[in-house]
Scaffold this motif. Sequence first.
Motif, PDB file in Angstrom:
ATOM      1  N   SER A   1      -8.088  -3.412  11.605  1.00 22.86           N
ATOM      2  CA  SER A   1      -7.688  -3.998  10.326  1.00 22.86           C
ATOM      3  C   SER A   1      -8.570  -5.176   9.942  1.00 22.86           C
ATOM      4  O   SER A   1      -9.002  -5.308   8.787  1.00 22.86           O
ATOM      5  CB  SER A   1      -6.223  -4.446  10.394  1.00 22.86           C
TER       6      SER A   1
ATOM      7  N   LYS B   1      -8.008   1.098   5.951  1.00 19.76           N
ATOM      8  CA  LYS B   1      -7.012   0.275   6.638  1.00 19.76           C
ATOM      9  C   LYS B   1      -5.603   0.648   6.172  1.00 19.76           C
ATOM     10  O   LYS B   1      -4.687   0.827   6.989  1.00 19.76           O
ATOM     11  CB  LYS B   1      -7.287  -1.203   6.368  1.00 19.76           C
ATOM     12  N   LYS B   2      -5.427   0.778   4.867  1.00 26.79           N
ATOM     13  CA  LYS B   2      -4.123   1.172   4.331  1.00 26.79           C
ATOM     14  C   LYS B   2      -3.700   2.538   4.853  1.00 26.79           C
ATOM     15  O   LYS B   2      -2.532   2.770   5.188  1.00 26.79           O
ATOM     16  CB  LYS B   2      -4.166   1.199   2.802  1.00 26.79           C
TER      17      LYS B   2
ATOM     18  N   TRP C   1      -2.317   2.342   8.469  1.00 32.87           N
ATOM     19  CA  TRP C   1      -0.934   1.853   8.542  1.00 32.87           C
ATOM     20  C   TRP C   1       0.046   2.859   7.939  1.00 32.87           C
ATOM     21  O   TRP C   1       1.175   3.011   8.435  1.00 32.87           O
ATOM     22  CB  TRP C   1      -0.823   0.499   7.849  1.00 32.87           C
TER      23      TRP C   1
ATOM     24  N   ARG D   1       4.552  -3.712  12.424  1.00 31.38           N
ATOM     25  CA  ARG D   1       4.323  -4.248  11.070  1.00 31.38           C
ATOM     26  C   ARG D   1       4.965  -5.616  10.886  1.00 31.38           C
ATOM     27  O   ARG D   1       4.438  -6.458  10.137  1.00 31.38           O
ATOM     28  CB  ARG D   1       4.890  -3.266  10.031  1.00 31.38           C
TER      29      ARG D   1
ATOM     30  N   GLN E   1       1.914  -8.726  10.498  1.00 29.35           N
ATOM     31  CA  GLN E   1       2.043  -9.475   9.253  1.00 29.35           C
ATOM     32  C   GLN E   1       0.720 -10.128   8.878  1.00 29.35           C
ATOM     33  O   GLN E   1       0.326 -10.156   7.709  1.00 29.35           O
ATOM     34  CB  GLN E   1       3.133 -10.545   9.392  1.00 29.35           C
TER      35      GLN E   1
ATOM     36  N   ASN F   1      -1.836  -7.912   7.162  1.00 28.33           N
ATOM     37  CA  ASN F   1      -1.344  -7.272   5.937  1.00 28.33           C
ATOM     38  C   ASN F   1      -0.924  -8.297   4.874  1.00 28.33           C
ATOM     39  O   ASN F   1      -0.099  -8.002   4.012  1.00 28.33           O
ATOM     40  CB  ASN F   1      -0.174  -6.345   6.274  1.00 28.33           C
TER      41      ASN F   1
ATOM     42  N   ASN G   1      -6.529 -12.349   2.779  1.00 27.94           N
ATOM     43  CA  ASN G   1      -7.664 -11.870   3.573  1.00 27.94           C
ATOM     44  C   ASN G   1      -8.440 -13.028   4.187  1.00 27.94           C
ATOM     45  O   ASN G   1      -8.856 -12.976   5.353  1.00 27.94           O
ATOM     46  CB  ASN G   1      -8.600 -11.031   2.701  1.00 27.94           C
TER      47      ASN G   1
ATOM     48  N   THR H   1      -6.518 -14.433   7.086  1.00 27.98           N
ATOM     49  CA  THR H   1      -6.622 -13.527   8.233  1.00 27.98           C
ATOM     50  C   THR H   1      -7.931 -13.741   8.977  1.00 27.98           C
ATOM     51  O   THR H   1      -7.967 -13.831  10.207  1.00 27.98           O
ATOM     52  CB  THR H   1      -6.517 -12.061   7.773  1.00 27.98           C
TER      53      THR H   1
END
Length: 339
Positions: A272, A287-288, A291, A306, A312, A315, A322, A325
Amino acid sequence: MKLISFAIPCYNSAAYMSKCIESLLPGGDEVEIIVVDDGSQKDNTLEIAKEYEKKYPGIVKAVHQENGGHGEAVNTGLKNAEGLYFKVVDSDDWLDEEALPKVLGKLSELVKLGQSVDMFLANFIYDKVGQEHKKVMQYHTALPIDRVFGWKDVKHFHVGQYILMHSVIYRTQILRDCGLHLPAHTFYVDNIFVYQPLPSVKTMYYMDVNLYHYFIGREDQSVNETVMIGRIDQQLKVNYIMMDCCDLMKLQPRKLRGYMFDYLEIITTISSVLAIKSGSDENMEKKKALWAYMKEKHFPIWIRMRYRFLGQGVNLPGKAGNKLTIAAYKLAQKFYGFN
């Protein structure tokens, strides 16, 4: 029968493979060194392997195959292995001259006592170019030392403290019985190599010695982050295979299930984060999709993963999410020392 088979996957490895082979030779007649030339074209990898085979008959075995990638070279090594145990040593890595005889001595002792464990573990060193103090991956906080044990005896693994190909020696038959066959032309299959056999492992032994030197520093190395982003499809392929290889939430004992879940969570987090760091809309869709697949096919894993911290974190919505992250990932890299 040999005590252990070492498989060395080689692809255009002439510049450094001798150091690897030489580090295994002190094992003498107890070891089998299978040098797998994976269709090298740019150098004389195969010739070097054959020279060692000629010089050390009964110990070194040179095997040539058409180019199939690291995973296929491991498959070929396993297919040719005659040892009771099996270990992969990458051609730019090497084993420690002081630790190797200790490990071989303990394996031999266990066999003579009728305690041939399914998995033997030792530490490995991140031998990073230019780094004076080398990071060592140790397991003494998570595993009992110097005794045979099972999953019920395993303690807590810290974040970043995972069993990797560098630290593991499997009983050869365990790998064959679980149907291990790594995909061709795919990087990062070492994760599958370690992960898929784990449900078959009942007995283990951990020796707190620094056996494996894991070389890090070549610009073209597969663990280089820029290279990993360019190969994100292969990272994702490995991620899917690990997700599908067993019915994870039904595994027993609980500590085995917990460890395998945490390992899968880390691999999914890496997939991810690479997609996010790439800045590519196409990779974000991948990536989507990852999941979404997990939610559809492995809902109990998805619901647990998730809504945990890492799930978390990768996502978070929007560009701000982003950036957060990526910042958190960089901090973790610095703290835990991984690539």
